[in-house]
Scaffold this motif. Structure first.
Motif, PDB file in Angstrom:
ATOM      1  N   ILE A  12       0.832  -1.202   0.000  1.00 53.58           N
ATOM      2  CA  ILE A  12       0.000   0.000   0.000  1.00 53.58           C
ATOM      3  C   ILE A  12       0.869   1.255   0.000  1.00 53.58           C
ATOM      4  O   ILE A  12       0.597   2.208  -0.738  1.00 53.58           O
ATOM      5  N   MET A  13       1.922   1.271   0.796  1.00 56.74           N
ATOM      6  CA  MET A  13       2.793   2.446   0.865  1.00 56.74           C
ATOM      7  C   MET A  13       3.494   2.676  -0.478  1.00 56.74           C
ATOM      8  O   MET A  13       3.680   3.821  -0.896  1.00 56.74           O
ATOM      9  N   THR A  14       3.875   1.614  -1.163  1.00 59.95           N
ATOM     10  CA  THR A  14       4.503   1.753  -2.481  1.00 59.95           C
ATOM     11  C   THR A  14       3.505   2.318  -3.479  1.00 59.95           C
ATOM     12  O   THR A  14       3.847   3.208  -4.272  1.00 59.95           O
ATOM     13  N   LEU A  15       2.280   1.843  -3.442  1.00 60.79           N
ATOM     14  CA  LEU A  15       1.242   2.345  -4.333  1.00 60.79           C
ATOM     15  C   LEU A  15       0.935   3.822  -4.051  1.00 60.79           C
ATOM     16  O   LEU A  15       0.853   4.635  -4.982  1.00 60.79           O
ATOM     17  N   VAL A  16       0.779   4.175  -2.788  1.00 58.84           N
ATOM     18  CA  VAL A  16       0.510   5.563  -2.412  1.00 58.84           C
ATOM     19  C   VAL A  16       1.687   6.457  -2.798  1.00 58.84           C
ATOM     20  O   VAL A  16       1.497   7.582  -3.267  1.00 58.84           O
ATOM     21  N   TYR A  17       2.889   5.954  -2.615  1.00 59.41           N
ATOM     22  CA  TYR A  17       4.087   6.716  -2.975  1.00 59.41           C
ATOM     23  C   TYR A  17       4.120   7.008  -4.475  1.00 59.41           C
ATOM     24  O   TYR A  17       4.432   8.121  -4.900  1.00 59.41           O
ATOM     25  N   PHE A  18       3.768   6.026  -5.274  1.00 54.81           N
ATOM     26  CA  PHE A  18       3.734   6.211  -6.729  1.00 54.81           C
ATOM     27  C   PHE A  18       2.728   7.298  -7.110  1.00 54.81           C
ATOM     28  O   PHE A  18       3.036   8.209  -7.890  1.00 54.81           O
ATOM     29  N   PHE A  19       1.509   7.218  -6.570  1.00 51.61           N
ATOM     30  CA  PHE A  19       0.490   8.204  -6.909  1.00 51.61           C
ATOM     31  C   PHE A  19       0.791   9.574  -6.316  1.00 51.61           C
ATOM     32  O   PHE A  19       0.424  10.599  -6.889  1.00 51.61           O
ATOM     33  N   ALA A  20       1.475   9.612  -5.182  1.00 54.03           N
ATOM     34  CA  ALA A  20       1.880  10.902  -4.611  1.00 54.03           C
ATOM     35  C   ALA A  20       2.913  11.568  -5.507  1.00 54.03           C
ATOM     36  O   ALA A  20       2.903  12.793  -5.673  1.00 54.03           O
ATOM     37  N   TRP A  21       3.800  10.785  -6.096  1.00 55.29           N
ATOM     38  CA  TRP A  21       4.765  11.339  -7.052  1.00 55.29           C
ATOM     39  C   TRP A  21       4.048  11.928  -8.257  1.00 55.29           C
ATOM     40  O   TRP A  21       4.391  13.018  -8.736  1.00 55.29           O
ATOM     41  N   LEU A  22       3.065  11.205  -8.785  1.00 53.68           N
ATOM     42  CA  LEU A  22       2.310  11.709  -9.932  1.00 53.68           C
ATOM     43  C   LEU A  22       1.616  13.030  -9.587  1.00 53.68           C
ATOM     44  O   LEU A  22       1.628  13.977 -10.381  1.00 53.68           O
ATOM     45  N   SER A  23       1.023  13.086  -8.424  1.00 58.86           N
ATOM     46  CA  SER A  23       0.330  14.294  -7.987  1.00 58.86           C
ATOM     47  C   SER A  23       1.304  15.450  -7.777  1.00 58.86           C
ATOM     48  O   SER A  23       1.029  16.593  -8.167  1.00 58.86           O
ATOM     49  N   ALA A  24       2.444  15.175  -7.165  1.00 62.21           N
ATOM     50  CA  ALA A  24       3.433  16.227  -6.905  1.00 62.21           C
ATOM     51  C   ALA A  24       4.060  16.744  -8.200  1.00 62.21           C
ATOM     52  O   ALA A  24       4.346  17.935  -8.321  1.00 62.21           O
ATOM     53  N   ILE A  25       4.244  15.863  -9.157  1.00 68.35           N
ATOM     54  CA  ILE A  25       4.794  16.292 -10.448  1.00 68.35           C
ATOM     55  C   ILE A  25       3.751  17.102 -11.221  1.00 68.35           C
ATOM     56  O   ILE A  25       4.073  18.098 -11.867  1.00 68.35           O
ATOM     57  N   GLY A  26       2.499  16.692 -11.137  1.00 68.44           N
ATOM     58  CA  GLY A  26       1.443  17.390 -11.855  1.00 68.44           C
ATOM     59  C   GLY A  26       0.997  18.691 -11.212  1.00 68.44           C
ATOM     60  O   GLY A  26       0.385  19.537 -11.872  1.00 68.44           O
ATOM     61  N   ALA A  27       1.291  18.881  -9.950  1.00 64.62           N
ATOM     62  CA  ALA A  27       0.820  20.077  -9.233  1.00 64.62           C
ATOM     63  C   ALA A  27       1.332  21.389  -9.822  1.00 64.62           C
ATOM     64  O   ALA A  27       0.549  22.338  -9.950  1.00 64.62           O
ATOM     65  N   PRO A  28       2.599  21.512 -10.206  1.00 65.34           N
ATOM     66  CA  PRO A  28       3.044  22.787 -10.790  1.00 65.34           C
ATOM     67  C   PRO A  28       2.337  23.170 -12.090  1.00 65.34           C
ATOM     68  O   PRO A  28       2.309  24.337 -12.461  1.00 65.34           O
ATOM     69  N   ILE A  29       1.751  22.205 -12.773  1.00 69.91           N
ATOM     70  CA  ILE A  29       1.007  22.492 -13.999  1.00 69.91           C
ATOM     71  C   ILE A  29      -0.185  23.402 -13.685  1.00 69.91           C
ATOM     72  O   ILE A  29      -0.611  24.181 -14.538  1.00 69.91           O
ATOM     73  N   SER A  30      -0.678  23.335 -12.461  1.00 64.06           N
ATOM     74  CA  SER A  30      -1.825  24.164 -12.091  1.00 64.06           C
ATOM     75  C   SER A  30      -1.516  25.654 -12.190  1.00 64.06           C
ATOM     76  O   SER A  30      -2.412  26.451 -12.484  1.00 64.06           O
ATOM     77  N   ILE A  31      -0.282  26.056 -11.966  1.00 63.96           N
ATOM     78  CA  ILE A  31       0.082  27.474 -12.098  1.00 63.96           C
ATOM     79  C   ILE A  31      -0.141  27.926 -13.540  1.00 63.96           C
ATOM     80  O   ILE A  31      -0.671  29.012 -13.790  1.00 63.96           O
ATOM     81  N   ILE A  32       0.217  27.090 -14.495  1.00 64.84           N
ATOM     82  CA  ILE A  32       0.006  27.419 -15.906  1.00 64.84           C
ATOM     83  C   ILE A  32      -1.490  27.514 -16.202  1.00 64.84           C
ATOM     84  O   ILE A  32      -1.940  28.432 -16.896  1.00 64.84           O
ATOM     85  N   LEU A  33      -2.281  26.577 -15.664  1.00 68.82           N
ATOM     86  CA  LEU A  33      -3.720  26.596 -15.908  1.00 68.82           C
ATOM     87  C   LEU A  33      -4.372  27.848 -15.334  1.00 68.82           C
ATOM     88  O   LEU A  33      -5.241  28.449 -15.967  1.00 68.82           O
ATOM     89  N   PHE A  34      -3.954  28.255 -14.143  1.00 66.27           N
ATOM     90  CA  PHE A  34      -4.559  29.434 -13.524  1.00 66.27           C
ATOM     91  C   PHE A  34      -4.088  30.720 -14.185  1.00 66.27           C
ATOM     92  O   PHE A  34      -4.860  31.659 -14.327  1.00 66.27           O
ATOM     93  N   SER A  35      -2.828  30.784 -14.581  1.00 65.51           N
ATOM     94  CA  SER A  35      -2.332  32.017 -15.201  1.00 65.51           C
ATOM     95  C   SER A  35      -2.893  32.210 -16.604  1.00 65.51           C
ATOM     96  O   SER A  35      -3.011  33.336 -17.081  1.00 65.51           O
ATOM     97  N   SER A  36      -3.263  31.126 -17.285  1.00 62.26           N
ATOM     98  CA  SER A  36      -3.842  31.248 -18.620  1.00 62.26           C
ATOM     99  C   SER A  36      -5.353  31.467 -18.587  1.00 62.26           C
ATOM    100  O   SER A  36      -5.953  31.689 -19.622  1.00 62.26           O
ATOM    101  N   GLY A  37      -5.951  31.393 -17.412  1.00 64.62           N
ATOM    102  CA  GLY A  37      -7.384  31.636 -17.279  1.00 64.62           C
ATOM    103  C   GLY A  37      -8.248  30.418 -17.502  1.00 64.62           C
ATOM    104  O   GLY A  37      -9.475  30.521 -17.523  1.00 64.62           O
ATOM    105  N   VAL A  38      -7.644  29.238 -17.661  1.00 62.44           N
ATOM    106  CA  VAL A  38      -8.421  28.018 -17.856  1.00 62.44           C
ATOM    107  C   VAL A  38      -9.201  27.676 -16.590  1.00 62.44           C
ATOM    108  O   VAL A  38     -10.357  27.282 -16.644  1.00 62.44           O
ATOM    109  N   GLU A  39      -8.588  27.840 -15.457  1.00 62.36           N
ATOM    110  CA  GLU A  39      -9.223  27.568 -14.172  1.00 62.36           C
ATOM    111  C   GLU A  39      -9.344  28.870 -13.392  1.00 62.36           C
ATOM    112  O   GLU A  39      -8.553  29.790 -13.571  1.00 62.36           O
TER     113      GLU A  39
END
Length: 179
Positions: A12-39
């Protein structure tokens, strides 16, 4: 076939760690989405905040830092789960992993929640004047698994567990020295 709780925890910890990495890598993309007015809004630990002031990007950046601190907490919990064996559960490295996991949990939840609350209440007049529907005007501390108080308590509990392990290691060392 006997299923070991320790093996289940590790998986379970390995699975959560994998998905936490995906979320942490994808999180900075939100700055682009907000600055472009998409969100125009995002939710941070149960608080929905709107992009109506330049300080929004600071709150967003702190929320992203919170994702990375969550990843660090999961990393240390995963390390502790792999370090623990049925015959070794009191070890200075295990104690250190629990302490850091608790510290990252507490700091991450504070860095994520407190700025979001301050931002929400300082920009509430702007949000109301722009006729943005407010779903909730109060802070929802909630009492579920994603509750701010539960997350803080979990982090503090991990720190206390690390202190208990540290004290038991000291007692074991003293016991080994006595004749």
């Amino acid at each position: 076939m006997k299923i070991s709780w320790l093996s289940t925890l590790r998986a379970i910890m390995t699975l959560v760690y994998f998905f936490a990495w995906l979320s942490a890598i994808g999180a900075p993309i939100s700055i682009i989405l907000f600055s472009s007015g998409v969100e125009s809004a995002f939710e941070s630990l149960g608080i929905k905040i709107y992009n109506v002031h330049w300080t929004f990007y600071g709150v967003l950046a702190l929320s992203i830092i919170g994702y990375w601190l969550f990843l660090a907490m999961i990393h240390h919990l995963r390390k502790a789960s792999y370090r623990i064996t049925p015959y070794r559960f009191m070890d200075t490295r295990i104690e250190r992993h629990f302490y850091y996991a608790g510290l990252f949990c507490v700091v991450g939840s504070l860095v994520t929640k407190v700025p979001a609350v301050i931002y929400k209440y300082t920009t509430m007049a702007i949000v109301k004047s722009n006729k943005i529907l407010l779903n909730d005007v109060s802070i929802d501390f909630g009492f579920s698994f994603d509750s701010f108080m539960v997350i803080l308590a979990f982090g503090i509990f991990l720190i206390i567990i690390s202190k208990i392990i540290k004290q038991s290691i000291l007692i074991q060392e003293e016991n080994d020295l006595t004749i």
